[in-house]
Design a protein around this motif. Structure first.
Motif, PDB file in Angstrom:
ATOM      1  N   VAL A  11     -41.024  39.231 -11.642  1.00 49.15           N
ATOM      2  CA  VAL A  11     -40.532  39.082 -10.273  1.00 49.15           C
ATOM      3  C   VAL A  11     -40.223  37.619  -9.983  1.00 49.15           C
ATOM      4  N   ALA A  12     -41.076  36.724 -10.447  1.00 42.59           N
ATOM      5  CA  ALA A  12     -40.881  35.296 -10.204  1.00 42.59           C
ATOM      6  C   ALA A  12     -39.627  34.776 -10.901  1.00 42.59           C
ATOM      7  N   GLN A  13     -39.163  35.460 -11.939  1.00 40.52           N
ATOM      8  CA  GLN A  13     -37.997  35.014 -12.682  1.00 40.52           C
ATOM      9  C   GLN A  13     -36.694  35.640 -12.186  1.00 40.52           C
ATOM     10  N   THR A  14     -36.730  36.419 -11.105  1.00 44.24           N
ATOM     11  CA  THR A  14     -35.516  37.006 -10.566  1.00 44.24           C
ATOM     12  C   THR A  14     -34.583  35.876 -10.142  1.00 44.24           C
ATOM     13  N   PRO A  15     -33.339  35.884 -10.586  1.00 44.94           N
ATOM     14  CA  PRO A  15     -32.419  34.805 -10.225  1.00 44.94           C
ATOM     15  C   PRO A  15     -32.154  34.774  -8.724  1.00 44.94           C
ATOM     16  N   GLN A  16     -31.940  33.585  -8.211  1.00 45.25           N
ATOM     17  CA  GLN A  16     -31.582  33.367  -6.813  1.00 45.25           C
ATOM     18  C   GLN A  16     -30.255  32.604  -6.800  1.00 45.25           C
ATOM     19  N   PRO A  17     -29.137  33.291  -7.085  1.00 44.15           N
ATOM     20  CA  PRO A  17     -27.882  32.581  -7.292  1.00 44.15           C
ATOM     21  C   PRO A  17     -27.152  32.140  -6.022  1.00 44.15           C
ATOM     22  N   VAL A  18     -27.613  32.530  -4.833  1.00 44.96           N
ATOM     23  CA  VAL A  18     -26.898  32.187  -3.606  1.00 44.96           C
ATOM     24  C   VAL A  18     -27.805  31.360  -2.694  1.00 44.96           C
ATOM     25  N   LYS A  19     -27.296  30.232  -2.233  1.00 45.28           N
ATOM     26  CA  LYS A  19     -27.990  29.369  -1.281  1.00 45.28           C
ATOM     27  C   LYS A  19     -27.074  29.169  -0.069  1.00 45.28           C
ATOM     28  N   TRP A  20     -27.615  29.365   1.123  1.00 46.03           N
ATOM     29  CA  TRP A  20     -26.836  29.231   2.354  1.00 46.03           C
ATOM     30  C   TRP A  20     -27.243  27.969   3.106  1.00 46.03           C
ATOM     31  N   GLY A  40     -24.106  30.403  -7.556  1.00 47.36           N
ATOM     32  CA  GLY A  40     -24.394  29.914  -8.901  1.00 47.36           C
ATOM     33  C   GLY A  40     -23.281  30.197  -9.900  1.00 47.36           C
ATOM     34  N   ILE A  41     -23.287  29.418 -10.964  1.00 47.82           N
ATOM     35  CA  ILE A  41     -22.295  29.572 -12.037  1.00 47.82           C
ATOM     36  C   ILE A  41     -22.365  30.990 -12.589  1.00 47.82           C
ATOM     37  N   ASP A  42     -21.203  31.601 -12.782  1.00 47.10           N
ATOM     38  CA  ASP A  42     -21.035  32.958 -13.306  1.00 47.10           C
ATOM     39  C   ASP A  42     -21.441  34.054 -12.312  1.00 47.10           C
ATOM     40  N   TRP A  43     -21.767  33.704 -11.076  1.00 46.64           N
ATOM     41  CA  TRP A  43     -22.114  34.681 -10.052  1.00 46.64           C
ATOM     42  C   TRP A  43     -21.037  34.689  -8.975  1.00 46.64           C
ATOM     43  N   HIS A  44     -21.008  35.732  -8.158  1.00 41.45           N
ATOM     44  CA  HIS A  44     -20.091  35.795  -7.026  1.00 41.45           C
ATOM     45  C   HIS A  44     -20.685  36.702  -5.944  1.00 41.45           C
ATOM     46  N   ILE A  45     -20.155  36.525  -4.723  1.00 39.65           N
ATOM     47  CA  ILE A  45     -20.489  37.404  -3.606  1.00 39.65           C
ATOM     48  C   ILE A  45     -19.182  38.012  -3.117  1.00 39.65           C
ATOM     49  N   TYR A  46     -19.271  38.948  -2.201  1.00 42.37           N
ATOM     50  CA  TYR A  46     -18.097  39.737  -1.847  1.00 42.37           C
ATOM     51  C   TYR A  46     -17.593  39.484  -0.431  1.00 42.37           C
ATOM     52  N   SER A  47     -16.318  39.748  -0.254  1.00 43.74           N
ATOM     53  CA  SER A  47     -15.648  39.600   1.027  1.00 43.74           C
ATOM     54  C   SER A  47     -16.231  40.559   2.061  1.00 43.74           C
ATOM     55  N   GLU A 100     -18.305  28.094  -4.264  1.00 48.73           N
ATOM     56  CA  GLU A 100     -18.631  27.743  -2.880  1.00 48.73           C
ATOM     57  C   GLU A 100     -17.652  28.436  -1.949  1.00 48.73           C
ATOM     58  N   VAL A 101     -18.157  28.970  -0.851  1.00 51.50           N
ATOM     59  CA  VAL A 101     -17.287  29.600   0.137  1.00 51.50           C
ATOM     60  C   VAL A 101     -17.804  29.238   1.527  1.00 51.50           C
ATOM     61  N   ILE A 102     -16.869  28.943   2.427  1.00 51.77           N
ATOM     62  CA  ILE A 102     -17.228  28.575   3.795  1.00 51.77           C
ATOM     63  C   ILE A 102     -16.667  29.618   4.757  1.00 51.77           C
ATOM     64  N   PHE A 103     -17.566  30.248   5.492  1.00 50.04           N
ATOM     65  CA  PHE A 103     -17.220  31.181   6.555  1.00 50.04           C
ATOM     66  C   PHE A 103     -17.353  30.430   7.873  1.00 50.04           C
ATOM     67  N   LYS A 104     -16.555  30.806   8.879  1.00 47.08           N
ATOM     68  CA  LYS A 104     -16.613  30.146  10.181  1.00 47.08           C
ATOM     69  C   LYS A 104     -16.656  31.190  11.294  1.00 47.08           C
ATOM     70  N   GLN A 105     -17.512  30.939  12.277  1.00 45.30           N
ATOM     71  CA  GLN A 105     -17.606  31.796  13.454  1.00 45.30           C
ATOM     72  C   GLN A 105     -17.397  30.915  14.680  1.00 45.30           C
ATOM     73  N   LYS A 106     -16.314  31.181  15.429  1.00 45.83           N
ATOM     74  CA  LYS A 106     -16.069  30.412  16.642  1.00 45.83           C
ATOM     75  C   LYS A 106     -16.990  30.903  17.751  1.00 45.83           C
ATOM     76  N   ILE A 107     -17.432  29.934  18.581  1.00 50.55           N
ATOM     77  CA  ILE A 107     -18.247  30.277  19.745  1.00 50.55           C
ATOM     78  C   ILE A 107     -17.722  29.536  20.970  1.00 50.55           C
ATOM     79  N   LYS A 108     -18.004  30.109  22.127  1.00 48.38           N
ATOM     80  CA  LYS A 108     -17.701  29.460  23.410  1.00 48.38           C
ATOM     81  C   LYS A 108     -19.039  29.166  24.064  1.00 48.38           C
TER      82      LYS A 108
END
Length: 154
Positions: free
Chosen positions: A20-29, A50-57, A107-115
């Motif tokens: 369990v401790a060795q489970t990869p953590q490829p995404v950091k926010w 992380g290298i060789d990893w991806h997340i989805y739209s 790396e991917v940047i999402f944006k949320q506009k606020i008022k």
């Protein structure tokens, strides 16, 4: 006999804990705030993948992996303006899902506009749930807490 069972149980739990401790953590926010003017701004939500990893739209079709999903706690301090904006994703065939997928790497940047509803400093709390995969496997979807400090507009 009882001692042998205890030792076997202990060793099993120890090795399971190591796996369990060795489970990869490829995404950091990381999160930040960008003021557009004194009444409007945008939440900057950056995923380092992380290298060789991806997340989805967020726009993923139902035939493939789970899409990335954002949620924000509503407060009287702000209103969300439209939906979370994402850059143009990569489109590629996935052997894991045997279909075309829309994904982000590196790396991917999402944006949320606020008022803003006022000029005081406040905190925006939210979460993002995403699924990380590489070319051969996927990790279970994981929910990350997002905390964005919005400074005063003075």
């Amino acid at each position: 006999m009882r001692q042998k069972h205890f030792i076997a149980l202990f060793l099993s739990l120890f090795f399971f804990g190591q796996l369990v401790a060795q489970t990869p953590q490829p995404v950091k926010w990381t999160c930040s705030y960008n003021a557009i003017d004194e009444n409007n701004g945008e939440l900057i939500l950056k995923a380092n993948v992380g290298i060789d990893w991806h997340i989805y739209s967020q726009l993923q079709s139902g035939d493939g992996p789970l899409p990335t999903i954002f949620g924000f706690e509503r407060t009287p301090d702000f209103d969300l303006v439209e939906k979370v904006i994402e850059p143009t994703p990569e489109k590629a065939y996935s052997d894991v899902f045997t279909t075309d997928v829309l994904m982000f790497s590196n790396e991917v940047i999402f944006k949320q506009k606020i008022k803003r509803s006022n000029k005081k400093a406040f905190t925006v709390m939210g979460n993002v749930e995403c699924m990380a995969c590489n070319s051969t496997s996927c990790l279970p979807p994981k929910k990350y807490t997002l905390i964005i400090q919005v400074p005063s507009a003075d």
